[in-house]
Every structure is written in C-alpha cells, then in structure tokens.
Design a protein around this motif. Sequence first.
Motif, mmCIF file in Angstrom:
data_model
loop_
_atom_site.group_PDB
_atom_site.id
_atom_site.type_symbol
_atom_site.label_atom_id
_atom_site.label_comp_id
_atom_site.label_asym_id
_atom_site.label_seq_id
_atom_site.Cartn_x
_atom_site.Cartn_y
_atom_site.Cartn_z
ATOM 1 N N ARG A 3 -6.195 21.261 19.634
ATOM 2 C CA ARG A 3 -6.319 21.350 18.186
ATOM 3 C C ARG A 3 -6.263 19.925 17.630
ATOM 4 N NH1 ARG A 3 -4.842 26.193 19.546
ATOM 5 N NH2 ARG A 3 -5.032 28.002 18.231
ATOM 6 N N ALA A 4 -7.239 19.595 16.810
ATOM 7 C CA ALA A 4 -7.312 18.265 16.204
ATOM 8 C C ALA A 4 -7.151 18.396 14.697
ATOM 9 C CB ALA A 4 -8.639 17.600 16.530
ATOM 10 N N ILE A 5 -6.302 17.563 14.137
ATOM 11 C CA ILE A 5 -6.093 17.577 12.690
ATOM 12 C C ILE A 5 -7.115 16.650 12.032
ATOM 13 C CG2 ILE A 5 -4.499 17.007 10.825
ATOM 14 C CD1 ILE A 5 -2.216 17.727 12.723
ATOM 15 N N LEU A 6 -7.822 17.195 11.071
ATOM 16 C CA LEU A 6 -8.818 16.444 10.318
ATOM 17 C C LEU A 6 -8.382 16.455 8.859
ATOM 18 C CD1 LEU A 6 -11.956 18.132 11.904
ATOM 19 C CD2 LEU A 6 -10.766 16.081 12.685
ATOM 20 N N CYS A 7 -8.082 15.292 8.333
ATOM 21 C CA CYS A 7 -7.627 15.197 6.948
ATOM 22 C C CYS A 7 -7.841 13.781 6.449
ATOM 23 C CB CYS A 7 -6.157 15.612 6.836
ATOM 24 S SG CYS A 7 -5.011 14.611 7.801
ATOM 25 N N SER A 8 -7.555 13.574 5.188
ATOM 26 C CA SER A 8 -7.715 12.236 4.609
ATOM 27 C C SER A 8 -6.640 12.006 3.565
ATOM 28 C CB SER A 8 -9.092 12.095 3.963
ATOM 29 O OG SER A 8 -9.183 12.920 2.817
ATOM 30 N N THR A 9 -6.598 10.800 3.104
ATOM 31 C CA THR A 9 -5.749 10.429 1.987
ATOM 32 C C THR A 9 -6.609 9.595 1.046
ATOM 33 O OG1 THR A 9 -3.607 9.475 1.388
ATOM 34 C CG2 THR A 9 -4.876 8.290 3.035
ATOM 35 N N GLY A 10 -6.191 9.500 -0.186
ATOM 36 C CA GLY A 10 -6.916 8.654 -1.124
ATOM 37 C C GLY A 10 -6.730 7.183 -0.777
ATOM 38 N N ASN A 11 -7.698 6.379 -1.139
ATOM 39 C CA ASN A 11 -7.622 4.941 -0.938
ATOM 40 C C ASN A 11 -7.510 4.284 -2.313
ATOM 41 O OD1 ASN A 11 -8.025 2.231 -0.431
ATOM 42 N ND2 ASN A 11 -9.579 2.563 1.125
ATOM 43 N N PRO A 12 -6.301 3.806 -2.665
ATOM 44 C CA PRO A 12 -6.127 3.236 -4.003
ATOM 45 C C PRO A 12 -7.004 2.017 -4.274
ATOM 46 C CG PRO A 12 -4.120 3.012 -2.693
ATOM 47 C CD PRO A 12 -5.074 3.822 -1.898
ATOM 48 N N ASP A 13 -7.488 1.356 -3.220
ATOM 49 C CA ASP A 13 -8.410 0.236 -3.426
ATOM 50 C C ASP A 13 -9.692 0.686 -4.126
ATOM 51 O OD1 ASP A 13 -6.635 -1.455 -2.158
ATOM 52 O OD2 ASP A 13 -7.673 -1.409 -0.236
ATOM 53 N N GLY A 15 -9.644 3.482 -6.248
ATOM 54 C CA GLY A 15 -9.248 4.363 -7.339
ATOM 55 C C GLY A 15 -9.048 5.812 -6.904
ATOM 56 N N GLN A 16 -8.809 6.017 -5.620
ATOM 57 C CA GLN A 16 -8.573 7.367 -5.102
ATOM 58 C C GLN A 16 -7.074 7.551 -4.927
ATOM 59 O OE1 GLN A 16 -10.623 6.977 -1.394
ATOM 60 N NE2 GLN A 16 -12.646 7.307 -2.284
ATOM 61 N N TYR A 17 -6.521 8.561 -5.557
ATOM 62 C CA TYR A 17 -5.075 8.769 -5.468
ATOM 63 C C TYR A 17 -4.703 10.127 -4.891
ATOM 64 C CZ TYR A 17 -5.075 4.468 -8.036
ATOM 65 O OH TYR A 17 -5.295 3.161 -8.396
ATOM 66 N N VAL A 18 -5.692 10.878 -4.497
ATOM 67 C CA VAL A 18 -5.473 12.161 -3.819
ATOM 68 C C VAL A 18 -6.440 12.236 -2.631
ATOM 69 C CG1 VAL A 18 -4.693 13.376 -5.889
ATOM 70 C CG2 VAL A 18 -7.109 13.380 -5.293
ATOM 71 N N ALA A 19 -6.187 13.167 -1.729
ATOM 72 C CA ALA A 19 -7.071 13.346 -0.583
ATOM 73 C C ALA A 19 -8.501 13.605 -1.056
ATOM 74 C CB ALA A 19 -6.586 14.499 0.277
ATOM 75 N N SER A 43 -18.003 11.442 8.793
ATOM 76 C CA SER A 43 -19.359 11.301 8.254
ATOM 77 C C SER A 43 -19.625 12.293 7.119
ATOM 78 C CB SER A 43 -20.377 11.510 9.378
ATOM 79 O OG SER A 43 -21.684 11.424 8.882
ATOM 80 N N GLU A 44 -19.234 13.547 7.330
ATOM 81 C CA GLU A 44 -19.475 14.587 6.323
ATOM 82 C C GLU A 44 -18.817 14.253 4.986
ATOM 83 O OE1 GLU A 44 -18.446 19.304 5.515
ATOM 84 O OE2 GLU A 44 -18.247 18.508 7.534
ATOM 85 N N TRP A 45 -17.618 13.706 5.026
ATOM 86 C CA TRP A 45 -16.870 13.417 3.807
ATOM 87 C C TRP A 45 -16.973 11.953 3.379
ATOM 88 C CZ3 TRP A 45 -15.493 17.127 0.719
ATOM 89 C CH2 TRP A 45 -15.405 18.413 1.246
ATOM 90 N N ASN A 46 -17.789 11.161 4.100
ATOM 91 C CA ASN A 46 -18.006 9.753 3.757
ATOM 92 C C ASN A 46 -16.677 9.000 3.642
ATOM 93 O OD1 ASN A 46 -19.679 7.550 3.233
ATOM 94 N ND2 ASN A 46 -19.515 7.847 1.020
ATOM 95 N N LEU A 47 -15.835 9.178 4.658
ATOM 96 C CA LEU A 47 -14.511 8.554 4.640
ATOM 97 C C LEU A 47 -14.566 7.128 5.158
ATOM 98 C CD1 LEU A 47 -12.397 11.496 6.122
ATOM 99 C CD2 LEU A 47 -12.841 10.964 3.713
ATOM 100 N N TRP A 52 -8.432 7.342 6.467
ATOM 101 C CA TRP A 52 -8.054 7.952 7.750
ATOM 102 C C TRP A 52 -6.660 7.495 8.120
ATOM 103 C CZ3 TRP A 52 -10.363 11.810 9.974
ATOM 104 C CH2 TRP A 52 -10.174 12.088 11.311
ATOM 105 N N CYS A 53 -5.668 8.303 7.762
ATOM 106 C CA CYS A 53 -4.299 7.904 8.086
ATOM 107 C C CYS A 53 -3.392 9.123 8.109
ATOM 108 C CB CYS A 53 -3.789 6.865 7.098
ATOM 109 S SG CYS A 53 -3.705 7.451 5.418
#
Length: 79
Positions: A3-13, A15-19, A43-47, A52-53
């Motif tokens: 099982r692989a966890i796929l998730c993201s967090t916002g990048n404040p650089d 202006g992203q403050y939520v996943a 790729s799908e979510w253009n992360l 990625w953290c």
Amino acid sequence: MYRAILCSTGNPDYGQYVAVSPSVVAKVQSIEEAVTACREYISEWNLGGGNWCGDAGKVFLSGKLVARIAYNGKVLQEQ
C-alpha cells in the motif's frame, strides 16, 4: 499486497496553504508499481517537490513501513 500513500501539502511559496490533491492509498503488487503510482499521481495533480512531503510516498507491506518514494522516484528502503 503493498500500500502506497499518495498525498500532498500546500506549498506556501506558491500561495498554497492546503493540500492540492486528495489523499489516496494505492494498492500495488510491488515497489516498482508503487513508484509508478507515485509518478502518475504527481503528474495528474501537477505537484512540485514542495508539495510532496509528510506521508507522501510511504509504502507499507502487512502494515509495516518498507520504503519511501521520493518526489524524483528514488526508492529509499526502510531498515
């Protein structure tokens, strides 16, 4: 089955403050498939690397953490 966890967090650089994507647990047959799942999710979510953290890329087998997949697809085996 892995099982692989796929998730993201916002990048404040940027202006992203939520996943910027939903959290998903991918069921895969191998570490190589986990890498593919991670690369496709990125790729799908253009992360970017800043998205990625945390738990992103952690791979479990029978509930035990066995590897982490870095943003660039490199596999880091857990001891």
